[in-house]
Design a protein around this motif. Structure first.
Motif, short mmCIF file in Angstrom:
data_model
loop_
_atom_site.label_atom_id
_atom_site.label_comp_id
_atom_site.label_asym_id
_atom_site.label_seq_id
_atom_site.Cartn_x
_atom_site.Cartn_y
_atom_site.Cartn_z
N GLY A 1 -9.60 29.41 8.72
CA GLY A 1 -10.71 29.08 9.61
C GLY A 1 -10.65 27.65 10.11
N LEU A 2 -11.58 27.34 11.02
CA LEU A 2 -11.66 26.02 11.66
C LEU A 2 -12.89 25.30 11.17
CD1 LEU A 2 -10.64 24.03 13.90
CD2 LEU A 2 -12.15 25.28 15.48
N GLU A 3 -12.73 24.06 10.73
CA GLU A 3 -13.86 23.24 10.29
C GLU A 3 -14.63 22.77 11.52
OE1 GLU A 3 -16.23 22.08 7.39
OE2 GLU A 3 -14.19 22.65 6.79
N MET A 4 -15.93 23.09 11.56
CA MET A 4 -16.77 22.70 12.69
C MET A 4 -18.07 22.09 12.19
SD MET A 4 -16.33 25.96 15.33
CE MET A 4 -17.19 25.10 16.67
N THR A 5 -18.59 21.13 12.95
CA THR A 5 -19.88 20.54 12.62
C THR A 5 -21.00 21.44 13.14
OG1 THR A 5 -20.09 19.27 14.66
CG2 THR A 5 -18.88 18.24 12.85
#
Length: 220
Positions: free
Chosen positions: A50-54
């Motif tokens: 997955g992609l780390e997102m704020t």
């Protein structure tokens, strides 16, 4: 937060605050603590992917009023509560699809939970809280909640009925989703049998038979 994908589509299933067929932004979180036999989102299971997102980045991708948070298992991530609050503060209607192993973190008029209690066909029924534990520990926050059951046989329906009966006064609706392969229900269960079983415990006024509209229409 670890995010698998964010996309727009119709809501394919019945839910407590987002109805079937409504246009919705989907936030698919990454990582799940279960591994169901029929899982159709295996690429969202591994917490390491997955992609780390704020929170801000995620909100910037939500252009619709309806936002559905799914997974994976959304409540397995510590940032999900903050995301729910931020979405609610921004005026969104939020629905969380969760697997029954985590209690709803907050109650809010714009927030609903579709709690998918895993029946024996999933291979994960032993991980579910008992009907008594669910009532005592999970439902005391007054959350807007539907209970959902994916069923492949009348044995699965029999597993689900004690939950439905125990929570008859706490839940919004009891949603039964006959298991699919492709577009055909071919797992040996007749929706009419589900209706009759639920009728016997006098819950038919809260019964929903939910066919997966997004799969019937070949949508995401």
């Amino acid at each position: 937060m670890k995010i698998n994908s964010i996309f727009e589509s119709i809501s394919g299933e019945s839910g407590p605050v987002i109805r079937q067929g409504e246009w919705t932004t989907f936030i698919r979180t990454q990582g799940c603590n279960l591994c169901c036999n029929y899982c159709d989102t295996g690429n969202a299971q591994d917490f390491k992917q997955g992609l780390e997102m704020t929170i801000g980045e995620i909100l910037g991708r939500c252009y619709t009023k309806n936002v559905l948070i799914t997974g994976g298992e959304p409540l397995a991530q510590s940032g999900t509560t903050e995301l729910i609050i931020a979405l609610a503060d921004a005026g969104h209607v939020i629905q969380i699809e969760t697997n029954g192993t985590y209690p709803p973190p907050i109650s809010h008029s714009n927030v609903g939970y579709a709690m998918d209690i895993k029946c024996p066909c999933s291979g994960e029924a032993f991980r579910m809280p008992s009907p008594n534990d669910l009532e005592k520990e999970y439902l005391q926050k007054g959350a807007n909640l539907d209970l959902k059951f994916v069923v492949a046989s009348m044995a699965d329906v029999g597993f689900a009925l004690p939950y439905v009966e125990k929570m008859r006064n706490q839940i919004g609706r009891a949603v039964f989703s006959p298991m699919y392969e492709g577009q055909n229900i071919n797992k040996g269960i007749d929706p009419a049998d589900i209706i009759e079983a639920v009728r016997r415990i006098h819950m038919s006024n809260k019964l929903v038979i939910s066919l997966q509209l997004h799969k019937i229409l070949n949508l995401a």
